[in-house]
Design an enzyme around this catalytic site. Structure first.
Site, mmCIF file in Angstrom:
data_model
loop_
_atom_site.group_PDB
_atom_site.id
_atom_site.type_symbol
_atom_site.label_atom_id
_atom_site.label_comp_id
_atom_site.label_asym_id
_atom_site.label_seq_id
_atom_site.Cartn_x
_atom_site.Cartn_y
_atom_site.Cartn_z
ATOM 1 N N THR A 110 1.046 -1.399 0.122
ATOM 2 C CA THR A 110 -0.073 0.079 -0.080
ATOM 3 C C THR A 110 0.815 1.301 -0.095
ATOM 4 O O THR A 110 0.242 2.164 -0.707
ATOM 5 C CB THR A 110 -1.005 0.088 1.159
ATOM 6 O OG1 THR A 110 -0.427 0.180 2.332
ATOM 7 C CG2 THR A 110 -1.869 -1.256 1.223
ATOM 8 N N ASN A 111 2.209 1.327 0.582
ATOM 9 C CA ASN A 111 3.011 2.350 0.705
ATOM 10 C C ASN A 111 3.621 2.524 -0.841
ATOM 11 O O ASN A 111 3.774 3.722 -1.168
ATOM 12 C CB ASN A 111 3.762 2.336 1.826
ATOM 13 C CG ASN A 111 3.426 2.547 3.160
ATOM 14 O OD1 ASN A 111 2.972 3.939 3.355
ATOM 15 N ND2 ASN A 111 3.156 1.866 3.964
ATOM 16 N N ARG A 140 23.185 -11.337 -2.591
ATOM 17 C CA ARG A 140 21.839 -10.812 -3.235
ATOM 18 C C ARG A 140 21.983 -9.345 -3.415
ATOM 19 O O ARG A 140 21.423 -8.848 -4.164
ATOM 20 C CB ARG A 140 20.998 -11.307 -2.212
ATOM 21 C CG ARG A 140 20.170 -12.551 -2.196
ATOM 22 C CD ARG A 140 19.234 -12.829 -1.064
ATOM 23 N NE ARG A 140 19.626 -12.990 0.147
ATOM 24 C CZ ARG A 140 19.572 -12.391 1.332
ATOM 25 N NH1 ARG A 140 18.661 -11.429 1.401
ATOM 26 N NH2 ARG A 140 20.090 -12.794 2.467
ATOM 27 N N MET A 142 10.889 -6.123 4.761
ATOM 28 C CA MET A 142 11.339 -6.594 5.993
ATOM 29 C C MET A 142 12.757 -7.178 6.160
ATOM 30 O O MET A 142 12.874 -8.320 6.671
ATOM 31 C CB MET A 142 10.234 -7.421 6.278
ATOM 32 C CG MET A 142 8.887 -6.967 6.465
ATOM 33 S SD MET A 142 9.075 -5.416 7.646
ATOM 34 C CE MET A 142 7.012 -5.294 7.815
ATOM 35 N N ILE A 151 17.051 -6.542 6.818
ATOM 36 C CA ILE A 151 18.027 -5.325 7.247
ATOM 37 C C ILE A 151 18.975 -5.226 5.877
ATOM 38 O O ILE A 151 19.390 -6.037 5.321
ATOM 39 C CB ILE A 151 19.052 -5.824 8.435
ATOM 40 C CG1 ILE A 151 18.151 -5.966 9.599
ATOM 41 C CG2 ILE A 151 20.376 -5.105 8.675
ATOM 42 C CD1 ILE A 151 18.962 -6.397 10.661
ATOM 43 N N ILE A 152 19.295 -3.975 5.634
ATOM 44 C CA ILE A 152 19.975 -3.623 4.585
ATOM 45 C C ILE A 152 21.721 -3.693 4.949
ATOM 46 O O ILE A 152 22.056 -3.230 5.951
ATOM 47 C CB ILE A 152 19.927 -1.789 4.118
ATOM 48 C CG1 ILE A 152 18.453 -1.735 3.668
ATOM 49 C CG2 ILE A 152 20.586 -1.629 3.054
ATOM 50 C CD1 ILE A 152 17.785 -2.635 2.683
ATOM 51 N N HIS A 201 8.363 3.295 9.394
ATOM 52 C CA HIS A 201 8.036 2.242 10.413
ATOM 53 C C HIS A 201 6.703 2.896 10.799
ATOM 54 O O HIS A 201 6.455 4.112 11.280
ATOM 55 C CB HIS A 201 9.284 2.627 11.263
ATOM 56 C CG HIS A 201 9.196 1.471 12.341
ATOM 57 N ND1 HIS A 201 9.199 -0.003 12.114
ATOM 58 C CD2 HIS A 201 8.625 1.552 13.871
ATOM 59 C CE1 HIS A 201 9.062 -0.401 13.370
ATOM 60 N NE2 HIS A 201 8.481 0.310 14.465
HETATM 61 C C1 GAR Z 1 3.739 -0.557 6.799
HETATM 62 O O1 GAR Z 1 3.190 -0.466 7.846
HETATM 63 C C2 GAR Z 1 5.414 -0.084 7.065
HETATM 64 O O2 GAR Z 1 5.445 0.837 7.971
HETATM 65 C C3 GAR Z 1 5.696 -1.389 7.777
HETATM 66 O O3 GAR Z 1 5.238 -2.472 7.056
HETATM 67 C C4 GAR Z 1 4.085 -1.982 6.536
HETATM 68 C C5 GAR Z 1 3.926 -2.349 5.147
HETATM 69 O O4 GAR Z 1 2.679 -2.124 4.428
HETATM 70 N N1 GAR Z 1 7.233 -1.558 7.731
HETATM 71 C C6 GAR Z 1 7.794 -2.022 9.061
HETATM 72 O O5 GAR Z 1 7.470 -2.384 10.010
HETATM 73 C C7 GAR Z 1 9.290 -2.038 8.954
HETATM 74 N N2 GAR Z 1 9.798 -2.190 10.080
HETATM 75 P P1 GAR Z 1 2.457 -2.136 2.943
HETATM 76 O O6 GAR Z 1 3.283 -3.135 2.489
HETATM 77 O O7 GAR Z 1 0.893 -2.263 2.822
HETATM 78 O O8 GAR Z 1 3.037 -0.683 2.277
#
Ligand code: GAR
Length: 196
Positions: free
Chosen positions: A22-23, A73, A95, A97-98, A114
């Site tokens: 969604t982001n 990778r 999800m 670590i870079i 986050h």
């Molecule tokens: C989002 O809420 C983002 O903030 C979180 O994963 C979700 C992804 O949603 N990220 C973390 O927790 C990073 N530590 P999306 O796939 O719908 O964008």
């Protein structure tokens, strides 16, 4: 929000995501002076791949498998990022670590979102952890990536109040609504300031 026409060229970027996306979609839909050259995804069945196809964004799937190291990778990713001329990377629910391969290639050019007010509730379950802790307020953080887990320098934060009768889904929905505004707005801000 400033119109794209006020900024003279589109920044070539990549988005990294692991799941729903969604982001990714919020950034792709926003009126930003960017050109999304590539989606990098670590799951072949992630819904974000469907979203990328809808927006005509090429996707590179690099899954963590036995026999291939993170360094290998990230070297594959780097080859594609360089070939596409990518200058900045936005993590959107990525999800992992870079590692140093990408960090060294893109110093202060990798941004993450986050779903909590860092330094509180870092990690994979920011929303669930804040809900379980019964904090009256949580929120969203945009930050630079460093070698830690959600420890990089904070760029922007927005609070989300927990209402007394909130279910975790109610709270998560309001956090995601804030994310979908705050991430594009912060990207625009950074580009306008010339830091990306
Ligand atoms: C989002 O809420 C983002 O903030 C979180 O994963 C979700 C992804 O949603 N990220 C973390 O927790 C990073 N530590 P999306 O796939 O719908 O964008």
């Amino acid at each position: 929000m400033a119109q794209q026409s006020t900024l003279n060229k589109n920044l070539p970027v990549a988005i990294f995501a692991s799941g729903n996306g969604t982001n990714f979609e919020a950034i792709a839909k926003a009126d930003l002076p960017i050109d999304i050259k590539l989606l990098i995804c670590d799951h072949h069945d992630a819904y974000v791949l469907t979203r990328a196809a809808k927006f005509g964004v090429p996707a590179l799937i690099v899954e963590a498998k036995k026999g291939i190291t993170k360094q290998q990778r990230e070297s594959i990713m780097l080859t594609h990022l360089r070939a596409a001329g990518v200058q900045a990377i936005f993590l959107a629910g990525y999800m992992r670590i870079i590692g140093p391969t990408l960090l060294d290639a893109y110093p202060k050019k990798i941004i993450n979102i986050h779903p909590a007010l860092l330094p509180n509730f870092p990690g994979l379950h920011g929303i669930e952890d804040a809900y379980a802790a019964e904090v009256p307020e949580t929120g969203v953080t945009i930050h630079y990536i460093d070698s830690g887990v959600d420890t990089g320098q904070i760029i922007a934060q927005q609070a989300v109040v927990r209402k007394p009768d909130d279910s975790i889904d109610d709270l998560a929905t309001r956090i995601h609504d804030v994310e979908h505004q705050l991430y594009p707005n912060t990207i625009l801000d950074l580009i306008k300031k010339g830091v990306l």
